[in-house]
Scaffold this active site. Structure first.
Site, PDB file in Angstrom:
ATOM      1  N   GLU A  96       0.906  -1.216  -0.158  1.00  0.00           N
ATOM      2  CA  GLU A  96       0.075   0.014   0.044  1.00  0.00           C
ATOM      3  C   GLU A  96       0.864   1.511  -0.060  1.00  0.00           C
ATOM      4  O   GLU A  96       0.511   2.101  -0.487  1.00  0.00           O
ATOM      5  CB  GLU A  96      -1.015   0.048   1.051  1.00  0.00           C
ATOM      6  CG  GLU A  96      -2.089  -0.965   1.010  1.00  0.00           C
ATOM      7  CD  GLU A  96      -2.977  -0.989   2.043  1.00  0.00           C
ATOM      8  OE1 GLU A  96      -2.848  -0.152   3.175  1.00  0.00           O
ATOM      9  OE2 GLU A  96      -3.899  -1.719   2.309  1.00  0.00           O
ATOM     10  N   CYS A 101      24.532 -19.580  -5.226  1.00  0.00           N
ATOM     11  CA  CYS A 101      24.663 -20.847  -4.937  1.00  0.00           C
ATOM     12  C   CYS A 101      25.935 -21.249  -5.266  1.00  0.00           C
ATOM     13  O   CYS A 101      26.889 -21.226  -6.357  1.00  0.00           O
ATOM     14  CB  CYS A 101      23.725 -21.559  -5.942  1.00  0.00           C
ATOM     15  SG  CYS A 101      23.921 -23.563  -5.872  1.00  0.00           S
ATOM     16  N   CYS A 146      31.548 -35.022  -5.910  1.00  0.00           N
ATOM     17  CA  CYS A 146      30.906 -35.358  -4.583  1.00  0.00           C
ATOM     18  C   CYS A 146      30.818 -37.052  -4.543  1.00  0.00           C
ATOM     19  O   CYS A 146      30.627 -37.633  -5.313  1.00  0.00           O
ATOM     20  CB  CYS A 146      29.292 -34.983  -4.670  1.00  0.00           C
ATOM     21  SG  CYS A 146      28.370 -35.465  -3.128  1.00  0.00           S
ATOM     22  N   CYS A 194      24.276 -39.416  -5.835  1.00  0.00           N
ATOM     23  CA  CYS A 194      22.918 -39.600  -6.146  1.00  0.00           C
ATOM     24  C   CYS A 194      22.750 -39.667  -7.743  1.00  0.00           C
ATOM     25  O   CYS A 194      23.390 -38.887  -8.399  1.00  0.00           O
ATOM     26  CB  CYS A 194      22.268 -38.048  -5.845  1.00  0.00           C
ATOM     27  SG  CYS A 194      22.431 -37.866  -4.034  1.00  0.00           S
ATOM     28  N   CYS A 247      22.226 -36.533 -10.364  1.00  0.00           N
ATOM     29  CA  CYS A 247      23.139 -35.370 -10.103  1.00  0.00           C
ATOM     30  C   CYS A 247      24.472 -35.564 -10.881  1.00  0.00           C
ATOM     31  O   CYS A 247      25.185 -36.495 -10.819  1.00  0.00           O
ATOM     32  CB  CYS A 247      23.234 -35.255  -8.538  1.00  0.00           C
ATOM     33  SG  CYS A 247      24.388 -33.976  -8.227  1.00  0.00           S
ATOM     34  N   GLU A 251      28.935 -32.050  -0.938  1.00  0.00           N
ATOM     35  CA  GLU A 251      28.184 -32.252   0.270  1.00  0.00           C
ATOM     36  C   GLU A 251      28.746 -31.569   1.455  1.00  0.00           C
ATOM     37  O   GLU A 251      29.814 -31.707   1.762  1.00  0.00           O
ATOM     38  CB  GLU A 251      28.206 -33.661   0.482  1.00  0.00           C
ATOM     39  CG  GLU A 251      27.701 -34.253   1.678  1.00  0.00           C
ATOM     40  CD  GLU A 251      26.425 -33.515   2.087  1.00  0.00           C
ATOM     41  OE1 GLU A 251      25.359 -33.591   1.451  1.00  0.00           O
ATOM     42  OE2 GLU A 251      26.000 -32.794   3.165  1.00  0.00           O
ATOM     43  N   SER A 294      17.961 -32.766   1.670  1.00  0.00           N
ATOM     44  CA  SER A 294      17.523 -33.237   0.300  1.00  0.00           C
ATOM     45  C   SER A 294      17.143 -34.635   0.611  1.00  0.00           C
ATOM     46  O   SER A 294      17.631 -35.391   0.815  1.00  0.00           O
ATOM     47  CB  SER A 294      18.897 -33.412  -0.642  1.00  0.00           C
ATOM     48  OG  SER A 294      19.260 -31.907  -0.763  1.00  0.00           O
ATOM     49  N   LEU A 295      15.708 -34.580   0.773  1.00  0.00           N
ATOM     50  CA  LEU A 295      15.058 -36.153   0.975  1.00  0.00           C
ATOM     51  C   LEU A 295      14.602 -36.897  -0.120  1.00  0.00           C
ATOM     52  O   LEU A 295      15.206 -37.939  -0.157  1.00  0.00           O
ATOM     53  CB  LEU A 295      13.602 -35.525   1.869  1.00  0.00           C
ATOM     54  CG  LEU A 295      13.186 -36.615   2.678  1.00  0.00           C
ATOM     55  CD1 LEU A 295      14.100 -37.405   3.720  1.00  0.00           C
ATOM     56  CD2 LEU A 295      11.799 -36.221   3.395  1.00  0.00           C
ATOM     57  N   HIS A 296      13.870 -36.209  -0.800  1.00  0.00           N
ATOM     58  CA  HIS A 296      13.758 -36.784  -2.347  1.00  0.00           C
ATOM     59  C   HIS A 296      12.802 -38.153  -2.034  1.00  0.00           C
ATOM     60  O   HIS A 296      12.489 -38.638  -3.180  1.00  0.00           O
ATOM     61  CB  HIS A 296      14.929 -37.074  -3.206  1.00  0.00           C
ATOM     62  CG  HIS A 296      15.714 -36.053  -3.346  1.00  0.00           C
ATOM     63  ND1 HIS A 296      15.344 -34.690  -3.438  1.00  0.00           N
ATOM     64  CD2 HIS A 296      17.185 -35.892  -3.399  1.00  0.00           C
ATOM     65  CE1 HIS A 296      16.517 -33.893  -3.469  1.00  0.00           C
ATOM     66  NE2 HIS A 296      17.544 -34.539  -3.259  1.00  0.00           N
ATOM     67  N   CYS A 351      25.302 -26.226 -12.017  1.00  0.00           N
ATOM     68  CA  CYS A 351      26.092 -26.989 -10.930  1.00  0.00           C
ATOM     69  C   CYS A 351      26.417 -28.035 -11.354  1.00  0.00           C
ATOM     70  O   CYS A 351      25.395 -28.985 -11.351  1.00  0.00           O
ATOM     71  CB  CYS A 351      25.602 -26.724  -9.482  1.00  0.00           C
ATOM     72  SG  CYS A 351      25.943 -24.987  -9.109  1.00  0.00           S
TER      73      CYS A 351
HETATM   74  N1  SAH Z   1      24.970 -32.159  -1.679  1.00  0.00           N
HETATM   75  C1  SAH Z   1      24.031 -31.517  -0.998  1.00  0.00           C
HETATM   76  C2  SAH Z   1      24.183 -29.745  -1.377  1.00  0.00           C
HETATM   77  C3  SAH Z   1      24.429 -29.919  -3.147  1.00  0.00           C
HETATM   78  S1  SAH Z   1      23.047 -30.521  -4.181  1.00  0.00           S
HETATM   79  C4  SAH Z   1      22.455 -31.907  -1.189  1.00  0.00           C
HETATM   80  O1  SAH Z   1      22.377 -32.877  -1.905  1.00  0.00           O
HETATM   81  O2  SAH Z   1      21.858 -31.321  -0.554  1.00  0.00           O
HETATM   82  C5  SAH Z   1      21.802 -29.173  -3.901  1.00  0.00           C
HETATM   83  C6  SAH Z   1      20.578 -29.557  -4.341  1.00  0.00           C
HETATM   84  O3  SAH Z   1      20.252 -29.716  -5.787  1.00  0.00           O
HETATM   85  C7  SAH Z   1      19.855 -31.001  -3.695  1.00  0.00           C
HETATM   86  O4  SAH Z   1      18.774 -30.792  -3.225  1.00  0.00           O
HETATM   87  C8  SAH Z   1      19.907 -31.790  -5.130  1.00  0.00           C
HETATM   88  O5  SAH Z   1      19.225 -32.852  -4.856  1.00  0.00           O
HETATM   89  C9  SAH Z   1      19.511 -30.769  -5.998  1.00  0.00           C
HETATM   90  N2  SAH Z   1      19.821 -31.292  -7.541  1.00  0.00           N
HETATM   91  C10 SAH Z   1      20.884 -32.338  -7.480  1.00  0.00           C
HETATM   92  N3  SAH Z   1      20.621 -32.571  -9.091  1.00  0.00           N
HETATM   93  C11 SAH Z   1      19.434 -32.171  -9.509  1.00  0.00           C
HETATM   94  C12 SAH Z   1      18.556 -32.168 -10.611  1.00  0.00           C
HETATM   95  N4  SAH Z   1      19.053 -33.067 -11.694  1.00  0.00           N
HETATM   96  N5  SAH Z   1      17.515 -31.634 -10.719  1.00  0.00           N
HETATM   97  C13 SAH Z   1      17.000 -30.803  -9.601  1.00  0.00           C
HETATM   98  N6  SAH Z   1      17.519 -30.742  -8.499  1.00  0.00           N
HETATM   99  C14 SAH Z   1      18.998 -31.506  -8.229  1.00  0.00           C
HETATM  100 FE1  SF4 Z   2      26.288 -34.872  -3.959  1.00  0.00          FE
HETATM  101 FE2  SF4 Z   2      24.100 -33.225  -3.482  1.00  0.00          FE
HETATM  102 FE3  SF4 Z   2      24.553 -34.193  -6.043  1.00  0.00          FE
HETATM  103 FE4  SF4 Z   2      23.692 -35.985  -4.116  1.00  0.00          FE
HETATM  104  S1  SF4 Z   2      22.514 -34.145  -4.952  1.00  0.00           S
HETATM  105  S2  SF4 Z   2      25.581 -36.299  -5.478  1.00  0.00           S
HETATM  106  S3  SF4 Z   2      24.673 -35.238  -2.264  1.00  0.00           S
HETATM  107  S4  SF4 Z   2      25.688 -32.861  -4.755  1.00  0.00           S
END
Ligand code: SAH
Ligand code: SF4
Length: 487
Positions: A188, A201, A208, A212, A215, A259, A313-315, A432
């Site tokens: 407002e 970031c 790493c 995963c 990634c 990580e 990062s649970l997923h 990244c």
């Molecule tokens: N290693 C840590 C921090 C770096 S990864 C971690 O895993 O939390 C940062 C984030 O990017 C994480 O949540 C990871 O799962 C996500 N990430 C990695 N690859 C991805 C992708 N292909 N698409 C979307 N998010 C992704």
């Molecule tokens: Fe490493 Fe995070 Fe990528 Fe998993 S998502 S491989 S913990 S950088």
């Protein structure tokens, strides 16, 4: 001092692609380990609906502070930085004063040096104008003003996203991503409801060990921990680019390569420098540290009671699936991760963020949404849903926008706050992990085929509800053992 710049163009990136370096892991996936697949590892810290108008023009590459070695790879180039001189930005409090005393220099020079490093983001001793020449020579001999040898910056999202590939002194490559969020909404009083933000970031490791399978950094495998200064100099480089446009960094997230909780001492030193008013001076609440679930690291953080945001990062909420998506789950399963995050929220009073990459047909079903709601119900928590960034070499795809919206609604119905995050930087083809993966060269076709097969097989086992029973990779085992020794 001689300076070297990497080109900003993708064509130049391609020049280096031909070098077949440091891809030990991708050439031959080890039996009994989860193969690392490339993903974009894009920073998911985005807004649901960032306005599209460009705020940043095309960038030019940032100057580099030292003759650059030949670019190598983020992976396995070496376990340690080769230049033994510590970076000035990473020095702990008092170190500079001790060094100055040894040089017979007055203590007030420390303030001048730190001003040069933090206020002017100096990259060479030449830029430390206030210092006499002999002192500059002494600094040059014993320290690096900048630990990043060269940058390559590419711009995407019509100027809203800038990805930087940083070349370190041993040839390792790491990435950072700078995201611009223009101000939006009008209150407002005519002021924007959401102020302009500039979020960086950053990477904490080259490669790493967690691996995963969605990634790109995971595919590279573990290279080495970054030094504190190598972490902080990513921030200084971005700040320098922003300062040239009269902007300041407003947020820093440890969501780049690596990580953070497996390089925790240095990450904590970096956060201390970032939040120190005498150094970078960013409010600690503007920092996010993301982890794939290193439980001893989370517990250690809780004891320290930091005021930055912890992201998990649970997923997947179910162990069989998370064993595959985040191999660290075989050591610290979902219940332990969430219990430690819950304790963290209780002690710090800070809401924990859960990151959830959405993969079509893998972790985006109603069963998954309900399992996630049941897991987090009543917690001080928020879920960020991130459609998987497309990556090479994976059999998986991002969930459809409809599925993501439905999943979010189902979580909310289950009492869990959820936000859908829009990924940044897709038009540049990489983020990244992906740029560094590109540089490492294309793995052999049979290795890629084997990897895909492995992932499909593991996913099938997981989707049947069986736990994988597979062992951690040697690198991850070593990293985890290191964690235990720290405790
Ligand atoms: N290693 C840590 C921090 C770096 S990864 C971690 O895993 O939390 C940062 C984030 O990017 C994480 O949540 C990871 O799962 C996500 N990430 C990695 N690859 C991805 C992708 N292909 N698409 C979307 N998010 C992704
Ligand atoms: Fe490493 Fe995070 Fe990528 Fe998993 S998502 S491989 S913990 S950088």
């Amino acid at each position: 001092m001689h300076r070297r710049q990497l080109s900003t163009t993708r064509a130049r990136v391609g020049e280096y692609r031909a070098r077949p370096t440091g891809r030990a892991q991708s050439d031959a996936p080890r039996a009994g380990s989860v193969a690392c697949l490339p993903c974009d590892n894009r920073c998911p810290v985005t807004e649901p609906s960032a306005p599209a108008e460009a705020s940043a023009g095309a960038t030019s590459p940032a100057p580099a502070s030292a003759p650059a070695p030949e670019p190598a790879s983020a992976s396995r180039a070496s376990r340690h930085a080769t230049d033994p001189r510590p970076g000035l930005s990473g020095l702990v409090e008092g170190a500079l004063e001790s060094w100055l005393a040894g040089e017979g220099q007055p203590a007030y020079r420390a303030r001048q040096i730190l001003d040069g490093v933090w206020r002017r983001n100096a990259q060479t001793t030449d830029e430390l104008h206030a210092l006499p020449t002999p002192l500059r020579a002494g600094l040059e001999r014993d320290f690096r003003v900048d630990t990043i040898a060269a940058d390559e910056v590419s711009v995407s999202d019509r100027g809203l996203t800038e990805k930087a590939l940083h070349l370190l002194s041993d040839g390792a490559l790491v990435e950072s991503v700078l995201m611009h969020y223009p101000a939006r909404g009008r209150g407002e009083d005519g002021r924007p409801e959401h102020r302009e933000r500039h979020t960086l970031c950053i990477s904490s490791q080259a490669g790493c060990a967690v691996g995963c399978p969605f990634c790109a950094t995971g595919e590279l495998g573990f290279g080495r921990d970054l030094e504190t200064a190598e972490i902080l100099d990513q921030v200084r480089h971005a700040s320098r680019r922003l300062a040239a446009r009269q902007h300041r960094l407003t947020n820093v997230v440890f969501m780049g390569m690596g990580e953070p909780l497996l390089n925790l001492d240095r990450v904590l030193e970096a956060v201390a420098a970032l939040s120190d008013p005498q150094r970078f001076g960013l409010g600690v609440r503007h920092v996010v540290v993301s982890t794939s679930g290193v439980v001893p690291g989370i517990r250690r953080l809780t004891q320290l009671n930091p005021q930055f945001t912890l992201a998990i990062s649970l997923h997947a909420a179910r162990d069989p699936l998370r064993d595959v998506l985040v191999p660290l789950n075989r050591r610290w399963p979902v219940a332990e991760v969430v219990a430690s995050a819950r304790a963290h929220a209780r002690v710090t009073g800070r809401r924990v963020s859960y990151e959830y990459v959405m993969i079509s047909g893998v972790n985006d079903t109603d069963v998954d949404a309900d399992a996630l709601s049941a897991l987090l119900r009543g917690d001080l928590a928020h879920v960020n849903l991130i459609p998987m960034n497309p990556v090479a070499h994976t059999p998986w795809q991002a969930s459809s926008p409809e599925r993501v919206t439905h999943f979010a609604a189902r979580l909310r119905d289950g009492g869990i706050g959820a936000t859908v995050r829009r990924n940044r930087g897709q038009d540049a083809g990489a983020a990244c992990g992906q740029l560094a993966a590109d540089r490492a060269g294309e793995p052999p076709a049979p290795a890629v085929a084997h990897r895909r097969e492995l992932i499909v097989r593991q996913s099938e086992v997981a989707l049947r509800g069986d736990r994988s029973g597979e062992r951690l990779s040697a690198d991850l085992e070593a990293a985890v053992a290191g964690q235990r020794a720290d405790r």
